[in-house]
Design a protein around this motif. Structure first.
Motif, mmCIF file in Angstrom:
data_model
loop_
_atom_site.group_PDB
_atom_site.id
_atom_site.type_symbol
_atom_site.label_atom_id
_atom_site.label_comp_id
_atom_site.label_asym_id
_atom_site.label_seq_id
_atom_site.Cartn_x
_atom_site.Cartn_y
_atom_site.Cartn_z
ATOM 1 N N ARG A 11 0.846 -1.203 0.000
ATOM 2 C CA ARG A 11 0.000 0.000 0.000
ATOM 3 C C ARG A 11 0.879 1.250 0.000
ATOM 4 O O ARG A 11 0.660 2.190 -0.763
ATOM 5 C CB ARG A 11 -0.884 0.008 1.240
ATOM 6 N N GLU A 12 1.876 1.247 0.884
ATOM 7 C CA GLU A 12 2.700 2.445 1.027
ATOM 8 C C GLU A 12 3.461 2.745 -0.265
ATOM 9 O O GLU A 12 3.565 3.901 -0.682
ATOM 10 C CB GLU A 12 3.676 2.257 2.191
ATOM 11 N N ALA A 13 3.966 1.695 -0.907
ATOM 12 C CA ALA A 13 4.698 1.900 -2.160
ATOM 13 C C ALA A 13 3.795 2.547 -3.195
ATOM 14 O O ALA A 13 4.171 3.502 -3.871
ATOM 15 C CB ALA A 13 5.221 0.570 -2.672
ATOM 16 N N SER A 14 2.571 2.052 -3.282
ATOM 17 C CA SER A 14 1.641 2.580 -4.273
ATOM 18 C C SER A 14 1.275 4.023 -3.952
ATOM 19 O O SER A 14 1.301 4.894 -4.824
ATOM 20 C CB SER A 14 0.390 1.703 -4.315
ATOM 21 N N LEU A 15 0.961 4.290 -2.678
ATOM 22 C CA LEU A 15 0.579 5.652 -2.297
ATOM 23 C C LEU A 15 1.744 6.611 -2.505
ATOM 24 O O LEU A 15 1.553 7.756 -2.902
ATOM 25 C CB LEU A 15 0.133 5.674 -0.828
ATOM 26 N N ALA A 16 2.964 6.117 -2.263
ATOM 27 C CA ALA A 16 4.139 6.974 -2.415
ATOM 28 C C ALA A 16 4.336 7.386 -3.862
ATOM 29 O O ALA A 16 4.946 8.421 -4.144
ATOM 30 C CB ALA A 16 5.383 6.255 -1.904
ATOM 31 N N LEU A 17 3.830 6.607 -4.784
ATOM 32 C CA LEU A 17 3.918 6.960 -6.197
ATOM 33 C C LEU A 17 2.839 7.959 -6.587
ATOM 34 O O LEU A 17 2.694 8.298 -7.757
ATOM 35 C CB LEU A 17 3.800 5.717 -7.068
ATOM 36 N N GLY A 18 2.054 8.395 -5.606
ATOM 37 C CA GLY A 18 1.042 9.395 -5.874
ATOM 38 C C GLY A 18 -0.252 8.821 -6.406
ATOM 39 O O GLY A 18 -1.078 9.526 -6.959
ATOM 40 N N ILE A 19 -0.448 7.544 -6.272
ATOM 41 C CA ILE A 19 -1.673 6.919 -6.781
ATOM 42 C C ILE A 19 -2.785 7.103 -5.754
ATOM 43 O O ILE A 19 -2.557 6.891 -4.569
ATOM 44 C CB ILE A 19 -1.422 5.428 -7.056
ATOM 45 N N PRO A 20 -3.948 7.534 -6.181
ATOM 46 C CA PRO A 20 -5.034 7.736 -5.217
ATOM 47 C C PRO A 20 -5.371 6.452 -4.475
ATOM 48 O O PRO A 20 -5.142 5.356 -4.978
ATOM 49 C CB PRO A 20 -6.215 8.168 -6.091
ATOM 50 N N LYS A 21 -5.955 6.636 -3.294
ATOM 51 C CA LYS A 21 -6.205 5.495 -2.429
ATOM 52 C C LYS A 21 -7.137 4.478 -3.084
ATOM 53 O O LYS A 21 -6.928 3.283 -2.996
ATOM 54 C CB LYS A 21 -6.803 5.981 -1.115
ATOM 55 N N TRP A 22 -8.174 4.990 -3.770
ATOM 56 C CA TRP A 22 -9.150 4.050 -4.319
ATOM 57 C C TRP A 22 -8.521 3.197 -5.410
ATOM 58 O O TRP A 22 -8.819 2.015 -5.538
ATOM 59 C CB TRP A 22 -10.399 4.779 -4.812
ATOM 60 N N ARG A 23 -7.590 3.815 -6.178
ATOM 61 C CA ARG A 23 -6.917 3.015 -7.214
ATOM 62 C C ARG A 23 -5.929 2.050 -6.581
ATOM 63 O O ARG A 23 -5.747 0.924 -7.066
ATOM 64 C CB ARG A 23 -6.205 3.933 -8.206
ATOM 65 N N THR A 24 -5.312 2.466 -5.477
ATOM 66 C CA THR A 24 -4.421 1.560 -4.755
ATOM 67 C C THR A 24 -5.184 0.328 -4.311
ATOM 68 O O THR A 24 -4.724 -0.810 -4.465
ATOM 69 C CB THR A 24 -3.831 2.274 -3.528
ATOM 70 N N ILE A 25 -6.382 0.563 -3.749
ATOM 71 C CA ILE A 25 -7.175 -0.573 -3.271
ATOM 72 C C ILE A 25 -7.570 -1.473 -4.432
ATOM 73 O O ILE A 25 -7.425 -2.695 -4.377
ATOM 74 C CB ILE A 25 -8.422 -0.064 -2.517
ATOM 75 N N LEU A 26 -8.069 -0.846 -5.515
ATOM 76 C CA LEU A 26 -8.578 -1.649 -6.630
ATOM 77 C C LEU A 26 -7.468 -2.364 -7.383
ATOM 78 O O LEU A 26 -7.652 -3.496 -7.830
ATOM 79 C CB LEU A 26 -9.352 -0.746 -7.609
ATOM 80 N N LYS A 27 -6.300 -1.692 -7.545
ATOM 81 C CA LYS A 27 -5.267 -2.241 -8.427
ATOM 82 C C LYS A 27 -4.173 -2.979 -7.676
ATOM 83 O O LYS A 27 -3.435 -3.768 -8.267
ATOM 84 C CB LYS A 27 -4.622 -1.095 -9.235
ATOM 85 N N VAL A 28 -4.015 -2.693 -6.376
ATOM 86 C CA VAL A 28 -2.916 -3.323 -5.637
ATOM 87 C C VAL A 28 -3.435 -4.256 -4.554
ATOM 88 O O VAL A 28 -3.106 -5.447 -4.517
ATOM 89 C CB VAL A 28 -1.974 -2.260 -5.025
ATOM 90 N N VAL A 29 -4.286 -3.728 -3.681
ATOM 91 C CA VAL A 29 -4.685 -4.513 -2.512
ATOM 92 C C VAL A 29 -5.573 -5.683 -2.906
ATOM 93 O O VAL A 29 -5.286 -6.833 -2.574
ATOM 94 C CB VAL A 29 -5.402 -3.603 -1.488
ATOM 95 N N LEU A 30 -6.645 -5.386 -3.644
ATOM 96 C CA LEU A 30 -7.583 -6.460 -3.993
ATOM 97 C C LEU A 30 -6.942 -7.540 -4.864
ATOM 98 O O LEU A 30 -7.119 -8.731 -4.597
ATOM 99 C CB LEU A 30 -8.837 -5.883 -4.664
ATOM 100 N N PRO A 31 -6.173 -7.178 -5.927
ATOM 101 C CA PRO A 31 -5.542 -8.251 -6.710
ATOM 102 C C PRO A 31 -4.608 -9.122 -5.883
ATOM 103 O O PRO A 31 -4.516 -10.326 -6.116
ATOM 104 C CB PRO A 31 -4.760 -7.483 -7.780
ATOM 105 N N THR A 32 -3.918 -8.525 -4.900
ATOM 106 C CA THR A 32 -3.028 -9.328 -4.069
ATOM 107 C C THR A 32 -3.809 -10.369 -3.284
ATOM 108 O O THR A 32 -3.353 -11.505 -3.100
ATOM 109 C CB THR A 32 -2.262 -8.425 -3.085
#
Lengths: 324, 358
Positions: free
Chosen positions: B242-263
Motif C-alpha cells: 500500500r505504502e509503495a503505491s501511495l508513495a507513487l502518488g496513486i489515489p487510495k481508491w486506485r491503490t485498493i482496486l489495483k494493488v490490494v484487492l488483486p493481491t
C-alpha cells in the motif's frame, strides 16, 4: 507533523477531499457497512412489528400457553412447548458435543501423528459444510431405527432416572434423538474453533511443563486447557447458537406434538424453528404472523448467545475466531 | 516418581538406570486392546446380545480399566492417567468418525441407485408420488438461479464492507459496531432470515413466493461470511505494498482496486465460494419463500420455483419408496455440488496463498 505549516496542511486536506474517485469509493464502502447495520436493525424492527400484530390478538399468555392454534377464534397460541423443546434438545446436544469436540481438537492438535493431523483438520472443515437437510435425511432414515435399540436399552436399565423412562411406545423420533443429531451437526464448528485456540498455546508453556517431567496429559491439563478455556466457552456458545436455530434436521426427525414431557424418550415436543417449518404451509396470514412472533423469540435468544460468545472471544485478541 | 531408589543405587545400576522408570513394553496397548475385544465378543456371545454396540462398549470399558490397572501397577499413577487420557481422546475421535463415515456411505450408496443423466435432465412434471422416474432438473435450475442472485447481492456489499473495515475505518466507532454485528449476523438462524423477508417482502409489500425472495434471504445469510473472510484476507496484504503505491502518488481508491484487492484475490475468491457452498444447502428460507413446484420455472422473479434442498425435503415428506429414493439421489447431487465448491475453493486458497508466512 508539527513542522508542516497550516497552509500546506489545508491544501493537502482540500486536495484529498476533491478527488472524486476517492470520495465515491470510500462512500460506497462506508455505505455497505451501514447497509449491513440497517439490515440487522430492519430484521429486529420488522419481526417485532409483525409479531406485535399477532401477540396483541392472542387470547392467552404468549409465553406460558401449551397450544398452537392461531386459526381458532379467538386465537390461542404460546411458545412454552417450543421453548422447552429447544432448550432440552440443545442441552443434550451440548452435553454430548462439547467433550467430544474438545477430544477431537486435542487429537488433531496434540495426539494425532503429524501426517494425519492436516487431512483430519481438512475433513472437519468439509463436514461443517454438509447441508443440514442431509443430516436430517440421514437422521430420519438411518439414525432413528438405529437408536430404537438404544432407547429400549436406556428404558430398561436407566428407566429409574425418570428422564430415560419411556412411557409411550413409538419409534425414536423424540427430543433425545434430536439432541444426538444436533450434537453430530455442531461437532465440526466447536472442534474448529477449539483447535484453533489449542494451536495457539505458547510452545514455551508446553515445553516448560515437559521439562519438569510432566506427562502429555499433565501438559494438556496444566498449560493447554487453562489457556484455551475462554476459547472453549465461546466455541461452545457458537455451537449452541447453531443448535438453537437448526430447522430442517429437527423438522425431518421429530414427530412433533404440543406437550411438555420430562420423559426424553417419549415421542413429541417441538422447537421454535421446527414448528415454523412444520406449520408454515397450512398457516394463513395471521398464522404466519404468529410464527414470526415465535421466530422473534428465537432471534432474540440466538442474538444473546452469539453476542456473548463474540464478547468472550473479543476479550482475547490472540485469536479471532474467524474460522467460525 | 523418585521411589527410594537412591538408597542403594549401586546394586541396581547394571540392570536399570536410576533415573528411569519401569516401562511397559511397546506392544502392551495392542495386546490389551486385542484381549478386551476378544473378551467383549465373548461376553456378548455368552449373554446373547444382538447389538454390536454393547459388545463394543464392553470392550472399550475393559480396555480402559485394564490399561489403567496394569499401568498403575508397573509405571505408576501419573502414567496411568496419561494413558487413560490418550485412550479417551482416541475414543472421541472414533466416536466422531463413525456417524460421519456412515453419513457419507449411506448418501452415496443410496443416492447412486437412482442418480443418472435422466434424473439430472428431467423435472417432476406429471410424475406421481408413488412411481419411479422424474428428476431434479427444475430444482437444480432453481438452486443455481437463487444462489447466483444471492451472490450478486451479497458479494459486492460484503466485499465493500470488508474494504471499509480494513482500509478506511481505522478502528472508529462505526467500524466497531459493524464488526460486532457482522459477527452476530453470522449466527442468525437461517429460518429467521427467511421470516424477515417473509414479513417485509411478502406480508407487507404483498409479493408472492418467488426465487428472488429466497435469494434475498440467502444473501442476508451470505453477507457476514463474505465480510469475515475478505477482512481476514485484506489484513494479510503487506502494508509495504500500500505504502509503495501511495508513495507513487496513486489515489487510495486506485491503490485498493489495483494493488490490494488483486493481491488478496485468491483468498477472497475462496471466501466467496465457501459462502456460496454454505447457502446452497440452506433449506429453511427457501421453504418459506420459494415454495416449491414440480414444474420447470426458469424465471426467478415470478412464481414458485424449486431448489435442491427443498426437493430433498419434499420428496422425503412424500414418503413413498420411489420418492425417498429420489430424495437420496437429490441429496447426493447437493452434497457433491457443495463438496466440489469447497474443494475447489480450498484448492484456490492453497494455490494463491500470499507468500507472507502463515
Amino acid at each position: 507533523m508539527a513542522t508542516i505549516s497550516p497552509d500546506i496542511q489545508r491544501s493537502r486536506r482540500a486536495k484529498s477531499a476533491t478527488r472524486p474517485g476517492d470520495r465515491i469509493f470510500s462512500g460506497l464502502s462506508k455505505g455497505s457497512g451501514i447497509t449491513l447495520l440497517v439490515i440487522m436493525a430492519a430484521i429486529a424492527v420488522f419481526l417485532t412489528y409483525r409479531a406485535a400484530l399477532a401477540i396483541s390478538e392472542d387470547s392467552t399468555n404468549f409465553f406460558t400457553t401449551f397450544e398452537w392454534n392461531p386459526a381458532n377464534t379467538p386465537p390461542v397460541f404460546g411458545i412454552a412447548v417450543l421453548a422447552f423443546g429447544t432448550l432440552v434438545s440443545s442441552v443434550i446436544a451440548m452435553v454430548i458435543a462439547v467433550p467430544v469436540a474438545i477430544g477431537i481438537a486435542l487429537f488433531i492438535s496434540h495426539y494425532a501423528p503429524r501426517k494425519l493431523a492436516k487431512p483430519l483438520a481438512y475433513v472437519v472443515d468439509l463436514l461443517a459444510a454438509v447441508p443440514s437437510i442431509i443430516y436430517g435425511l440421514w437422521g430420519a432414515i438411518f439414525l432413528v431405527p438405529y437408536l430404537d435399540g438404544l432407547n429400549k436399552w436406556l428404558d430398561q436399565f436407566m428407566g429409574w432416572t425418570y428422564i430415560f423412562d419411556k412411557s409411550q411406545d413409538g419409534v425414536a423420533r423424540n427430543l433425545f434423538t434430536v439432541g444426538i443429531l444436533l450434537a453430530i451437526m455442531i461437532l465440526p464448528i466447536i472442534t474448529n474453533v477449539t483447535r484453533e485456540v489449542f494451536l495457539q498455546v505458547p510452545k514455551m508453556h508446553e515445553e516448560a511443563a515437559l521439562a519438569l517431567g510432566a506427562t502429555r496429559w499433565e501438559v494438556i491439563r496444566m498449560s493447554v486447557l487453562p489457556f484455551g478455556r475462554s476459547g472453549i466457552i465461546s466455541a461452545s456458545m457458537l455451537g449452541l447458537g447453531r443448535a438453537l436455530g437448526e430447522t430442517m434436521a429437527v423438522a425431518v426427525v421429530l414427530s412433533p406434538s404440543f406437550v411438555i414431557s420430562g420423559h426424553l424418550l417419549d415421542p413429541g415436543g417441538g422447537t421454535f424453528a421446527q414448528n415454523i417449518a412444520a406449520k408454515f404451509n397450512e398457516a394463513n396470514e395471521f398464522g404466519r404472523d404468529a410464527l414470526i412472533a415465535s421466530g422473534l423469540v428465537l432471534f432474540a435468544i440466538t442474538l444473546l448467545v452469539n453476542g456473548a460468545a463474540r464478547w468472550i472471544i473479543g476479550r482475547r485478541k490472540e485469536y479471532s475466531g474467524a474460522a467460525a | 516418581m523418585s521411589h527410594a531408589i537412591q538408597e542403594r543405587p549401586v546394586s541396581v545400576a547394571p540392570r536399570r538406570d536410576p533415573l528411569s522408570h519401569a516401562r511397559l513394553p511397546r506392544w502392551t496397548p495392542a495386546a490389551i486392546a486385542a484381549g478386551s475385544i476378544a473378551a467383549g465378543i465373548g461376553i456378548g456371545l455368552g449373554a446373547g446380545w444382538h447389538s454390536k454396540v454393547q459388545w463394543g462398549l464392553i470392550a472399550a470399558l475393559l480396555f480402559v480399566l485394564v490399561t489403567f490397572a496394569v499401568t498403575t501397577k508397573v509405571e505408576g499413577r501419573r502414567q496411568a492417567k496419561d494413558r487413560v487420557a490418550t485412550s479417551l481422546v482416541w475414543v472421541c475421535f472414533v466416536l466422531a468418525v463413525i456417524p460421519l463415515v456412515s453419513l457419507a456411505w449411506v448418501t452415496i450408496s443410496k443416492g447412486a441407485q437412482v442418480l443418472d443423466l435422466y434424473f439430472l435432465t428431467h423435472s417432476m412434471n406429471g410424475v406421481l408420488d408413488a412411481e419411479a422416474g422424474g428428476g431434479v432438473y427444475h430444482a437444480l435450475l432453481g438452486t443455481i438461479e437463487q444462489v447466483g442472485i444471492a451472490t450478486l447481492i451479497a458479494a459486492p456489499i460484503g466485499l465493500l464492507t470488508a474494504v471499509y473495515l480494513v482500509e478506511y475505518a481505522g478502528g472508529g466507532r462505526l467500524a466497531k459496531a459493524v464488526t460486532f454485528f457482522v459477527d452476530v449476523m453470522t449466527g442468525i438462524p437461517s429460518i429467521v432470515a427467511g421470516l424477515f423477508i417473509l414479513a417485509t417482502w411478502n406480508l407487507i409489500l404483498g409479493f408472492g413466493p418467488s426465487g428472488f425472495a429466497g435469494a434475498m434471504a440467502l444473501a442476508i445469510l451470505m453477507m457476514p461470511v463474505v465480510v469475515r473472510s475478505t477482512e481476514e484476507m485484506l489484513k494479510l496484504v503487506p502494508n509495504e505494498l500500500r505504502e509503495a503505491s501511495l508513495a507513487l502518488g496513486i489515489p487510495k481508491w486506485r491503490t485498493i482496486l489495483k494493488v490490494v484487492l488483486p493481491t488478496a484475490i485468491g483468498g477472497i475468491t475462496t471466501g466467496v465460494m465457501l459462502a456460496v457452498a454454505r447457502i446452497t444447502g440452506e433449506t429453511a428460507p427457501v421453504l418459506l419463500l420459494v415454495f416449491g413446484t414440480k414444474l420447470i420455472n426458469p424465471n426467478p422473479f415470478e412464481g414458485a420455483q424449486s431448489s435442491l434442498p427443498l426437493y430433498v425435503y419434499e420428496q422425503y415428506a412424500v414418503g413413498t419408496d420411489a420418492a425417498v429414493a429420489r430424495a437420496w439421489a437429490a441429496a447426493l447431487v447437493l452434497i457433491a455440488f457443495v463438496m466440489i465448491l469447497n474443494m475447489v475453493a480450498r484448492g484456490i486458497a492453497r494455490w494463491k496463498a500470499p507468500k507472507t508466512g502463515r
